[in-house]
Structure formats: C-alpha cells, structure tokens
Design an enzyme around this catalytic site. Sequence first.
Site, PDB file in Angstrom:
ATOM      1  CG  HIS A 185       0.255  -5.497 -24.816  1.00  0.00           C
ATOM      2  ND1 HIS A 185      -0.561  -4.796 -23.812  1.00  0.00           N
ATOM      3  CD2 HIS A 185       0.163  -4.676 -25.779  1.00  0.00           C
ATOM      4  CE1 HIS A 185      -0.632  -3.600 -24.082  1.00  0.00           C
ATOM      5  NE2 HIS A 185      -0.119  -3.347 -25.199  1.00  0.00           N
ATOM      6  CG  HIS A 315      -4.000  -6.058 -21.518  1.00  0.00           C
ATOM      7  ND1 HIS A 315      -2.795  -5.842 -22.279  1.00  0.00           N
ATOM      8  CD2 HIS A 315      -5.379  -5.896 -21.844  1.00  0.00           C
ATOM      9  CE1 HIS A 315      -3.724  -5.173 -23.186  1.00  0.00           C
ATOM     10  NE2 HIS A 315      -4.876  -5.273 -23.229  1.00  0.00           N
ATOM     11  CD  GLU A 388      -2.912  -4.771 -17.165  1.00  0.00           C
ATOM     12  OE1 GLU A 388      -2.092  -5.887 -17.241  1.00  0.00           O
ATOM     13  OE2 GLU A 388      -3.022  -3.847 -17.775  1.00  0.00           O
TER      14      GLU A 388
HETATM   15  O1  0X9 Z   1      -1.001  -0.091 -20.972  1.00  0.00           O
HETATM   16  C1  0X9 Z   1      -2.003  -1.063 -21.471  1.00  0.00           C
HETATM   17  O2  0X9 Z   1      -2.179  -1.215 -22.625  1.00  0.00           O
HETATM   18  C2  0X9 Z   1      -2.244  -1.933 -20.292  1.00  0.00           C
HETATM   19  N1  0X9 Z   1      -1.205  -2.200 -19.468  1.00  0.00           N
HETATM   20  S1  0X9 Z   1      -0.372  -3.292 -19.826  1.00  0.00           S
HETATM   21  O3  0X9 Z   1       0.713  -3.460 -18.825  1.00  0.00           O
HETATM   22  N2  0X9 Z   1      -0.992  -4.711 -20.217  1.00  0.00           N
HETATM   23  O4  0X9 Z   1       0.421  -3.097 -21.223  1.00  0.00           O
HETATM   24  C3  0X9 Z   1      -3.461  -1.023 -19.570  1.00  0.00           C
HETATM   25  C4  0X9 Z   1      -4.368  -0.683 -20.316  1.00  0.00           C
HETATM   26  C5  0X9 Z   1      -5.512  -0.072 -19.701  1.00  0.00           C
HETATM   27  N3  0X9 Z   1      -6.052   1.374 -20.117  1.00  0.00           N
HETATM   28  C6  0X9 Z   1      -7.153   1.375 -20.912  1.00  0.00           C
HETATM   29  N4  0X9 Z   1      -7.872   0.319 -21.077  1.00  0.00           N
HETATM   30  N5  0X9 Z   1      -7.462   2.461 -21.089  1.00  0.00           N
HETATM   31 ZN    ZN Z   2      -1.070  -5.519 -22.004  1.00  0.00          ZN
END
Ligand code: 0X9
Ligand code: ZN
Length: 436
Positions: A185, A315, A388
């Site tokens: 991201h 992330h 995260e």
């Molecule tokens: O939504 C996402 O892609 C991630 N959170 S973010 O706020 N950085 O965009 C979390 C992804 C976690 N879910 C999986 N790994 N399935």
């Molecule tokens: Zn992310």
Amino acid sequence: MSRKRRGLVAAALGVCLTMVLPLNTVTAQPNTNSSPQRTVFEVTADSPEARTRVARTGVDVLGANGPTLTVIAEARQQWALRATGLPLKDLGDADAQLAALGKADFTDRAGGVDPQDFPSGYTGYHNFQETVAELNKTVSDHANLVKLSSLGKSYEGRDLWALKISDNPGADENEPEVLFTCNQHAREHLTVEMCLRIIKKYTDGYATNPTIKNLVDSREIWVVPSVNPDGAEYDIASGSFRAWRKNRQPSNGTDPNRNWGFKWGCCGGSSGSPSSETYRGPSAFSAPETQRVRDFVNSRVVGGAQQIKTHIDFHTYSELILWPYGYTTADTAPGLDANEANAFATLGRRMAATNGYTPEQSSDLYVTDGSVNDWMWAQHKIWSYTFEMYPKSSSGTSGFYPRDTQIEPQTARNDSAVELFLTYSDCVPRITGRTC
Ligand code: 0X9
Ligand code: ZN
Ligand code: CA
Ligand code: CA
C-alpha cells in the site's frame, strides 16, 4: 486547503485500521464541495460477521478499534448503514475533518526542489531513489552477503527490487528461504523503513553478532522493500501527502492486496468498482506488481518443493499481527487444518508478545479476499503473516504519516519478532512441538 485538494484527500482516503477522530479539534465547515456529503460514523460491531456486514454496505471503513469501526458514509450509503441495525454515532463532516488534518506540518515544496521527496518532518523516510541508493550501498559494503535483483517492473516501469541476504548469496543453497515484502500500500511508508532495517541489521550485524551470523548462514533471506513504488512516489509527488493506497494502473488504481489469485473476489472482501479503495482489479493478478511477486515466488519451487517457507508482509497501521485465512471467518478451511491454524496462531502470539501488537486471524477484523497471505498459504504453504505497524490508533489519515523520529523506535520494536520469525522459519510447526 483548496476545494480541489480537499476533494483529493477525501477521495484518496481508503481502508485503514483503527482511526479515532478527535471531536474537540474539529471545526465544522459547510460542505462547499461538489463531491457528495461524507459523514464520519462510529459503528459498534462486536463480531467479525457484523464488521463484514458494515464493510459490505459500501462505506469506507477507516479503522477498527476493538468492536468500534470508524467509517465514512456518503449520504446515499447512510440508509444501508442504518439498515444494519447496529448502534451508530455521528461524528460529523468528514471533509471538514480531513481538511483540518491535511495541513498538518507539510512543507510547501514551492521552488520545485526535489519534488519526489518527503515533506519537512519526514525527510528521514526513503523515497524510491533513496531506497535504490541504499540497496546499492549494501551491495558494495557486503558483496559477500547479498545479491540484488529485480523481480521485473511496476506498471510505470520502476524495478521491483529484491535483495537476497545469505552466506554464498550467489549460490542457491539448500537453506530455508524467508521473504519479507513491504509497501504493497502506497501510503504505508513506514514499512519501507522496516524492510530497510532488516537489511541493515542482517548485513551490518553479521560480523559482530553471532545470532545474526547463525541466521544469515542458515537461511536465505529475501527482502522486497517496495512492492508498490509507483503508488509510493505518487503519494509524495505533489509535496504533500495524498493518502494514496493503490497502485497507479488506470484509471484509478488497483488495490494490490485484493488482487492475489486465491479465491479472488470470492466473498465480499473486496470491491468490483474501480473507484473503491479496495478495488480488486478486472481479474486476479491484473496488477503488474502482484504478477511479478507471484512469478518470483513460483520460481522458488525447485525440484517440486517451494523453497520459501515463511513470509511477512508489512503494512500500517493498528499494531496487529494477522494470519490466514482472510476470506473466511472459519478458523480452519480446506488446506488449513487445526494443527496448521494452531501453529499460525502460536507463532503469531509469540511474536506479538515481543512487540505488543495484537495477534489474530485476519478475518477476525473483517473478511478480505485476494490478499497476499491467503495466496501464499493456499498456493505454496508458505507461513504468511501481515504485520500492521505503528500507530495503534490515530486521528484520520495522519496514522499513515508518523514523523521520521518514529522510524527508529517503531522499526526496532520489531527486531525480536523478526529474529524469532527467522529462527522458526526452518519449521514453523516446531513452535507447537510438532515436526516438519
Ligand atoms: O486491508 C488490508 O489490505 C490490510 N490492512 S490495511 O489497513 N494496511 O490496508 C489488512 C490485510 C489483512 N488481511 C489479510 N491478510 N487477509
Ligand atoms: Zn496496507
Ligand atoms: Ca547461504
Ligand atoms: Ca535455496
């Protein structure tokens, strides 16, 4: 902030986690924008099912802090939101709040000096050019320990660099391989710094730290500091942050972390609408960036065996450690049995005990489909986690933009987790007393 700029920031605001907007610092302003009225709500949704129901109304889910979701709803979405029957709290006009945040302490880049650089207060972050320079410096400082290669090009033609760290890095030795990826991201710049820290620690530390030497000698560590360099550069190109999330494919970007090819688009955990911040793309692996990483991972199947055993995708933000599956709230599913789920959870919790993050299955938050972790596990049985990073919660988009003084403490905070992860990368089930 100009009307245009305010609209841009609002439009760019996407899914992130655990945002709490401060009521007392916000001055309500009339919406003079031509874009639809956007209202911030707190929704109490105390189960994964309830949170997924909220996400599926089409509102922009900003964050989750325990049972409390913070969302932005356009006027037309408020009916659907109310129809969930969940308790709602109106926190006021989103664009007014965003406008108040947008001026934070971004420095005006007038004068055109180095436009692809970070604003004042953030210059410790590496832009793409600085990241490449850092990788090249590592190669010249530690030619005996690293090998730099490109996995191919991003949509706009930037190289997706991968640095391999091991003894005899030019040889494909029979050692467990570990993959770290960062910056899927665009706006999650702190993650680039996390990958760069891992590189620094496991190269500079080699000569003097026996633990590091042991891990480097016995593993092959692959680090990809930016999976989405186009998005990251776009986020800083104007001199102030855009809160851009996706890649830069026309017309409005694809969310790389909804574009992976396992149960792509299956389960209401992504959007089919190009304007959405969780747009999954027209087909699985339609994004050049996910294709390149996919092809690399596929290429590590040698003699029928996947060499990469473990993977962390970094992330920001919310301070969580997440594991598969994201597409279903079930703890086990085809290809993920109870022993494996237990190993995922056990290593996740052990790592979380070192950094204070919250460990959970990713769908405990809400359902996501097409994420990297689900593909890595389902396709290759790679023990794949999402971290995260800092902060745990934040006011609006500023959570993506901690000052550069946070780089050192917040990346160092993961040193022990990364070391533990590397230690168990020869056999993750070992952490539950099982064999491989
Ligand atoms: O939504 C996402 O892609 C991630 N959170 S973010 O706020 N950085 O965009 C979390 C992804 C976690 N879910 C999986 N790994 N399935
Ligand atoms: Zn992310
Ligand atoms: Ca080696
Ligand atoms: Ca190997």
